[in-house]
Each structure stands twice: as C-alpha cells, then as structure tokens.
Design an enzyme around this catalytic site. Structure first.
Site, PDB file in Angstrom:
ATOM      1  N   ASP A   1       0.805  -1.211   0.000  1.00 47.54           N
ATOM      2  CA  ASP A   1       0.000   0.000   0.000  1.00 47.54           C
ATOM      3  C   ASP A   1       0.842   1.266   0.000  1.00 47.54           C
ATOM      4  OD1 ASP A   1       0.833  -0.859   2.572  1.00 47.54           O
ATOM      5  OD2 ASP A   1      -0.564   0.543   3.512  1.00 47.54           O
TER       6      ASP A   1
ATOM      7  N   LYS B   1      -6.728  -0.100   6.236  1.00 49.85           N
ATOM      8  CA  LYS B   1      -5.556   0.160   7.065  1.00 49.85           C
ATOM      9  C   LYS B   1      -5.378   1.661   7.278  1.00 49.85           C
ATOM     10  CE  LYS B   1      -0.833   0.798   6.679  1.00 49.85           C
ATOM     11  NZ  LYS B   1       0.460   0.662   6.020  1.00 49.85           N
TER      12      LYS B   1
ATOM     13  N   GLU C   1      -3.317   0.433  13.584  1.00 48.14           N
ATOM     14  CA  GLU C   1      -1.846   0.450  13.510  1.00 48.14           C
ATOM     15  C   GLU C   1      -1.239   1.725  14.101  1.00 48.14           C
ATOM     16  OE1 GLU C   1       1.818   0.240  10.223  1.00 48.14           O
ATOM     17  OE2 GLU C   1      -0.254   0.284   9.534  1.00 48.14           O
TER      18      GLU C   1
END
Length: 387
Positions: free
Chosen positions: A62, A174, A214
């Site tokens: 990504d 994410k 994250e």
C-alpha cells in the site's frame, strides 16, 4: 448508528445516582449504543477470521505513489503508472501465493487497476482466496503543540471513501499513525493517535471494512527494550480505551503493532527470545482475547529478523492469531531479483514465495532459518521513514 433504549431499575438506577433514590422523580432512561459494525457485524467477523487463518498473513503493498517510486528508483526504474502496475502485477499474480497470504493491502491506485490482460487485481486476489484491503489514511502531518510529533489525517470524507472501496471489492482497511519515543512521546501525541485510530475504526466498520489498527512505535532512537515496552503499553491502553468509547466491535478488527524491540541505535541488539517475551507481555496486558488477529509490521527489520522474531512468538499458544503484515520484509528480495526486467519475473515471484513461505512457517512456530540468503539478513531501517 442503531439506537435502543432501556428503563433504569433498581439497583442499577440507585448505582447511577450514587445510591440516592427519588420516588417522586419521573422515570429516567439510558441510551444504549450498539457497536459501529451495525448490519455488517457478521461479515466483519468472518472477514477478520479469514485474514487471521492458520499459516497465513498479509502482504502490504500500500505504499503511496511517491514511496513506490523510491522502491522503483532503487532498481533504476522511473516512477510511472505503467511501472507501478507492472510491479504490482508481478506480486499479485504469483501462483500459489494464497497458500501463505490471506490478505493484501493495496493503495487506491492499485485497487482500481487491472493486469495487462484486463483482469482486475481484486479478482486476481479473490481467485486465490486472498482478501483485498485498502489504505485509507491520508498520511502524516506535523502535530501542533507537540514535541515535533505527527498526527494522521484522513477522517474527512472517510465514510464515503470506505463505501466506495467496499463496492470495488475491498473488505478490510488500514490506517497508520506513528509514535516516536525520542520525541517523548507526549501525552498529546499518544491521545491523538489513539483517538484517530478509534474514529477511523468505527467509520470503517460502519461501511463494511475490517479496520487494521496500527499505531506504529517507530524504531528510531537509542533506548532499551524496557523503554519500548513501557511506551507500547501506554499507547495500546489508550487505543483500546478509545476503541471502546467509539463502540468498535473487537471481534471485527485486526491489529498491526510494532514488535517490542530496542531502538535501532541502541548499543545492544535483543535476541528473538527477548523480543518475543517483551512483545507478548505487552499484548497479554493490553489486548483482549476477542481480537482475532495480531498482524505485526516489520518496521525496518531485516527479512530474516522479522521472520525469526515472529517464529519466537509462536513457539507457545497465544489467545490470538499472531502473524505478519509485512511490506519491505516481503518485497526487498523480490525487487532486487526483478530489476524491472520481464525475463526476471518468474525468479522474482519465486523469491516472493520463499519469503511468504518462511513467514507462514513462522506463524506456525515451525521456521528454522536454514538456507537464508545474505540479502535476507540485511537490515532495512531508515531513520524517520515515511510511506
């Protein structure tokens, strides 16, 4: 978000009023809020379990176009869409990848791209039982009032973006924010990181995407492993507090923590056993067993270090699936093998399978480290690394 109401009755009513009762007062009502997952709850749990399946982990590709350009420049290629597409096609069309990889995090450009033969990258993944994921944050910017720290932007318009990504086939998301130990970290930076992650997670779940949470604790610094453990416990305590405040469904999230290691500039390196002990200590103190998967980032470790440390954490049972979500630690050897040449594609795909299989074995606690190349042993730490 769906809402339900419930009457308060004694002793609950008494507890909420500090033990005081008022018989003449009108009946009071409390509002109970359901999890942000809403109608997607069952699908979110199913998606998270699929990603957190035995012997498999996440391939993170990504990188922003700018960062992908740096990767391509390292092998002498220009940063063009054609070259980015060619590299990602190499990765996503690797036969047998689904045996070791359960999810792939894509950049927005990649989510909408196809192979040169016209097959969408989403379909390439689905054909191998690999869940497509998508990076949804908008990157790091300076955090005013902090000690030269950052915060992650991207909440504006996030709900509509997530809805569109879901339509395109993405099933998880994410959001990466960072915490710097040399910068404190300040209470402001930790709170901002935790709150931003929680808001993102709630919005993602409300639109059908499993959020990867994250808060990367950067490797930068010369501190010891004990200091990293202290900071990691503080960060994850804040994160789960705000996840709960935002009614996030814990069974429908995945975590992407840093391993608890010494700072990259510390005078002594820690063994895989020490890293596993400290990392698992932190997780057991902070992460509920309802969370299905812990997908570690590599954070600049060498390919070999990332795999050895993961293996050490899986030598005994854990309440969660403990696995990997690696970018550089899966791609480094691939890039250097490919060199941008069509005749090297097959060899580069074999290099990807070697690294994916090694980490699959580490997820099962069965990795030995035998036969690793010198390239796999080279560290990839970059001070102040950005995506």
């Amino acid at each position: 978000m769906a809402m339900v109401t419930a009457k308060l009755s004694s002793p609950a009513a008494s507890w909420l009023t500090g033990g005081r009762t008022h018989r003449s007062a009108p009946t009071r009502r409390a509002t109970l809020v359901r999890a942000a997952a809403g109608s997607y709850a069952d699908e979110l749990v199913s998606t998270a379990k699929s990603v957190a399946s035995p012997g498999r982990g996440i391939l993170a590709i990504d990188e922003s176009n700018a960062t992908c350009g740096k990767r391509l420049a390292s092998i002498g290629l220009d940063n063009t869409e054609v070259n980015r597409q060619a590299y990602r096609q190499l990765l996503l069309t690797t036969a047998g990848l689904g045996e070791y990889i359960s999810g792939a995090i894509l950049f927005e450009e990649t989510l909408y791209q196809s192979t040169t033969d016209g097959k969408t990258f989403v379909d390439c993944l689905k054909d191998q039982n690999i869940m497509p994921g998508i990076k949804v944050d908008k990157g790091l910017v300076p955090l005013p009032g902090s000690n030269n720290e950052s915060w992650c932007q991207g909440l504006d318009g996030l709900a509509s973006r997530c809805a569109e990504y879901y339509k395109q086939g993405a099933r998880f998301a994410k959001w990466r924010t960072v915490v710097s130990i040399p910068c404190g970290p300040t209470a402001l930076a930790v709170k901002e990181a935790a709150w931003g992650l929680a808001r993102y997670a709630a919005i993602a779940q409300d639109n059908g995407l499993v959020p990867i949470v994250e808060p990367e604790i950067l490797l930068d610094g010369d501190h010891g492993i004990e200091r990293t453990l202290e900071v990691a416990e503080k960060v994850w305590s804040e994160v789960f507090f705000y996840l709960a405040e935002n009614n996030v469904l814990f069974e429908g999230i995945l975590l992407k923590p840093s391993m608890v290691t010494p700072g990259a500039e510390h005078k002594e390196k820690a063994s895989p056993e020490a890293i596993a002990k400290n990392t698992l200590t932190m997780l057991r103190r902070r992460v509920p067993p309802a969370v299905p998967g812990i997908m570690f980032l590599s954070g600049g470790q060498s390919e070999l270090e990332a795999t050895m440390n993961l293996n050490a954490m899986n030598l005994s049972p854990n309440p969660w699936h403990v696995s990997f979500s690696y970018a550089r630690a899966l791609q480094n050897s691939v890039l250097k093998t490919w060199q941008g040449r069509p005749e090297n594609i097959e060899a580069a795909q074999k290099a990807l399978l070697v690294r994916a299989k090694a980490n699959s074995l580490a997820q099962l606690g069965s990795y030995t480290g035998e036969g690793e190349s010198d390239e796999a042993k080279k560290g990839m730490f970059q001070k102040g690394y950005t995506y």
